[in-house]
Design an enzyme around this catalytic site. Structure first.
Site, PDB file in Angstrom:
ATOM      1  N   ALA A 198       0.867  -1.192   0.000  1.00  0.00           N
ATOM      2  CA  ALA A 198       0.000   0.000   0.000  1.00  0.00           C
ATOM      3  C   ALA A 198       0.899   1.237   0.000  1.00  0.00           C
ATOM      4  O   ALA A 198       0.765   2.136   0.830  1.00  0.00           O
ATOM      5  CB  ALA A 198      -0.961  -0.006   1.178  1.00  0.00           C
ATOM      6  N   LEU A 199       1.820   1.264  -0.945  1.00  0.00           N
ATOM      7  CA  LEU A 199       2.881   2.265  -0.949  1.00  0.00           C
ATOM      8  C   LEU A 199       2.349   3.677  -1.193  1.00  0.00           C
ATOM      9  O   LEU A 199       1.391   3.882  -1.924  1.00  0.00           O
ATOM     10  CB  LEU A 199       3.924   1.913  -2.010  1.00  0.00           C
ATOM     11  CG  LEU A 199       4.594   0.543  -1.886  1.00  0.00           C
ATOM     12  CD1 LEU A 199       5.674   0.380  -2.948  1.00  0.00           C
ATOM     13  CD2 LEU A 199       5.174   0.330  -0.492  1.00  0.00           C
TER      14      LEU A 199
ATOM     15  N   MET B 228       2.030  10.620   6.330  1.00  0.00           N
ATOM     16  CA  MET B 228       1.615   9.642   5.331  1.00  0.00           C
ATOM     17  C   MET B 228       1.689   8.234   5.910  1.00  0.00           C
ATOM     18  O   MET B 228       2.666   7.858   6.557  1.00  0.00           O
ATOM     19  CB  MET B 228       2.478   9.750   4.085  1.00  0.00           C
ATOM     20  CG  MET B 228       2.144  10.971   3.260  1.00  0.00           C
ATOM     21  SD  MET B 228       2.891  10.904   1.615  1.00  0.00           S
ATOM     22  CE  MET B 228       2.181  12.385   0.896  1.00  0.00           C
TER      23      MET B 228
ATOM     24  N   VAL C 100       7.184  12.031   5.862  1.00  0.00           N
ATOM     25  CA  VAL C 100       6.583  12.722   4.720  1.00  0.00           C
ATOM     26  C   VAL C 100       5.113  12.943   5.055  1.00  0.00           C
ATOM     27  O   VAL C 100       4.429  12.029   5.518  1.00  0.00           O
ATOM     28  CB  VAL C 100       6.739  11.916   3.421  1.00  0.00           C
ATOM     29  CG1 VAL C 100       6.062  12.625   2.258  1.00  0.00           C
ATOM     30  CG2 VAL C 100       8.223  11.690   3.132  1.00  0.00           C
TER      31      VAL C 100
ATOM     32  N   GLY D 191      11.204   4.775   8.000  1.00  0.00           N
ATOM     33  CA  GLY D 191      10.691   6.119   8.213  1.00  0.00           C
ATOM     34  C   GLY D 191      10.583   6.467   9.688  1.00  0.00           C
ATOM     35  O   GLY D 191      10.312   5.608  10.535  1.00  0.00           O
TER      36      GLY D 191
ATOM     37  N   MET E 196       3.949   8.126  -0.921  1.00  0.00           N
ATOM     38  CA  MET E 196       5.156   8.913  -1.185  1.00  0.00           C
ATOM     39  C   MET E 196       6.157   8.877  -0.031  1.00  0.00           C
ATOM     40  O   MET E 196       7.335   9.148  -0.217  1.00  0.00           O
ATOM     41  CB  MET E 196       4.778  10.359  -1.529  1.00  0.00           C
ATOM     42  CG  MET E 196       3.980  10.501  -2.819  1.00  0.00           C
ATOM     43  SD  MET E 196       4.667   9.549  -4.213  1.00  0.00           S
ATOM     44  CE  MET E 196       6.246  10.377  -4.442  1.00  0.00           C
TER      45      MET E 196
ATOM     46  N   HIS F   3       6.962   6.010   1.517  1.00  0.00           N
ATOM     47  CA  HIS F   3       7.771   4.865   1.104  1.00  0.00           C
ATOM     48  C   HIS F   3       8.701   5.245  -0.055  1.00  0.00           C
ATOM     49  O   HIS F   3       9.874   4.863  -0.076  1.00  0.00           O
ATOM     50  CB  HIS F   3       6.877   3.710   0.631  1.00  0.00           C
ATOM     51  CG  HIS F   3       6.014   3.120   1.692  1.00  0.00           C
ATOM     52  ND1 HIS F   3       4.640   3.189   1.651  1.00  0.00           N
ATOM     53  CD2 HIS F   3       6.329   2.434   2.818  1.00  0.00           C
ATOM     54  CE1 HIS F   3       4.140   2.569   2.703  1.00  0.00           C
ATOM     55  NE2 HIS F   3       5.135   2.099   3.437  1.00  0.00           N
TER      56      HIS F   3
END
Length: 280
Positions: free
Chosen positions: A31-32, A185, A177, A148, A34, A36
């Site tokens: 479920a990528l 995100m 991000v 992240g 930005m 990732h």
């Protein structure tokens, strides 16, 4: 783009690239978004080969319903990765393939890092995280692995895992991000309706205000202030807010100018659990 789904084929591929000077690993559950992609781009720049794993790890979910609802978007994920680089290799195994038998996690001692915040509310979560990350690191032997900072506690635990197991990999934390309204995100954001997704920007707005207050107020004052902000919000339900030192994740009792602190938060927007954090 190379798509690999078995450990045998992955080993064969890596054996054929033994002369590759550096390998970057970006572990994901798919479920990528930005966030990732920012990790993938950094790896592509810093390594000769980038490998992205896509695997929804069942042992890190303490809630079966949460696991069942976790989005699976492999086709879209591959298209997004293709737009970054043709050279990215994707490892997308099944649970039975990666676990080779009983799907269960190891038990780890992360020296207390696992017992606070997320550990308080998600029993066994970090054992599951440690299990899958150790499996991937041993299988791939990357030069660097990218995570992240949205999952900052997880990042610190993975660093401790690598330290305790003496695995020869550099763990690199990358900045959060955010969406236009400040919401960190996350793949879970896709489960929010339009209104809740917009309302959830309140989380980061509150964290930024808390950071300002932390400059002149005590940690307890700031925590109580954040709680009051969410008490007054009709659509967001605060699970916890903590202020802790960034290294050991221990709750702050008295501020020390030589110590780096972060504020950590978990909030329910409807039935979707969101986490975030900010350096103070």
């Amino acid at each position: 783009m190379q798509l690999i789904s078995t450990k045998k084929k992955l080993k064969s591929y890596l054996d054929s690239h033994k002369k590759t000077k550096s390998i970057g690993l970006v572990p994901t559950m798919g479920a990528l978004h930005m966030g990732h992609i920012s990790l993938v781009k950094k790896s592509v720049v810093e390594n000769d080969l980038t490998l992205v794993s896509i695997f929804v790890n069942p042992t890190q979910f303490n809630n079966q319903e949460d696991l069942d609802k976790y989005p699976s978007t492999l086709e879209a994920d591959l298209a997004l990765l293709q737009s970054v680089s043709d050279a990215v290799v994707v490892f997308a195994p099944s649970a039975s393939e990666i676990y080779s038998g009983e799907i269960t996690s190891k038990t780890y001692d992360f020296e207390g890092l696992e017992n606070v915040m997320e550990g308080e509310f998600r029993e066994g979560h970090f054992d599951g995280v440690g299990t899958i990350v150790e499996k991937l690191l041993r299988l791939i032997s990357p030069t660097r692995a990218y995570f992240g900072e949205k999952d900052f506690q997880q990042l610190q635990i993975i660093k401790k895992l690598v330290e305790n197991t003496n695995l020869p990999v550099e763990i690199i934390g990358c900045p959060i991000v955010r969406e236009a309204n400040g919401l960190a995100m996350s793949s879970r954001n896709e489960r929010l309706d339009t209104e809740l997704r917009q309302e959830a920007g309140f989380i980061y707005k509150t964290l930024k205000a808390a950071k300002q207050k932390f400059g002149t107020k005590s940690a307890n004052f700031v925590v109580d202030w954040v709680k009051k902000q969410f008490d007054a919000h009709p659509k967001l339900n605060l699970e916890y807010v903590k202020i802790a030192d960034a290294d050991q994740l221990k709750p702050v009792k008295r501020k020390n100018n030589k110590v780096k602190y972060r504020a950590f938060i978990a909030v329910y927007a409807g039935d979707v659990r969101l986490i975030d954090n900010i350096a103070l």
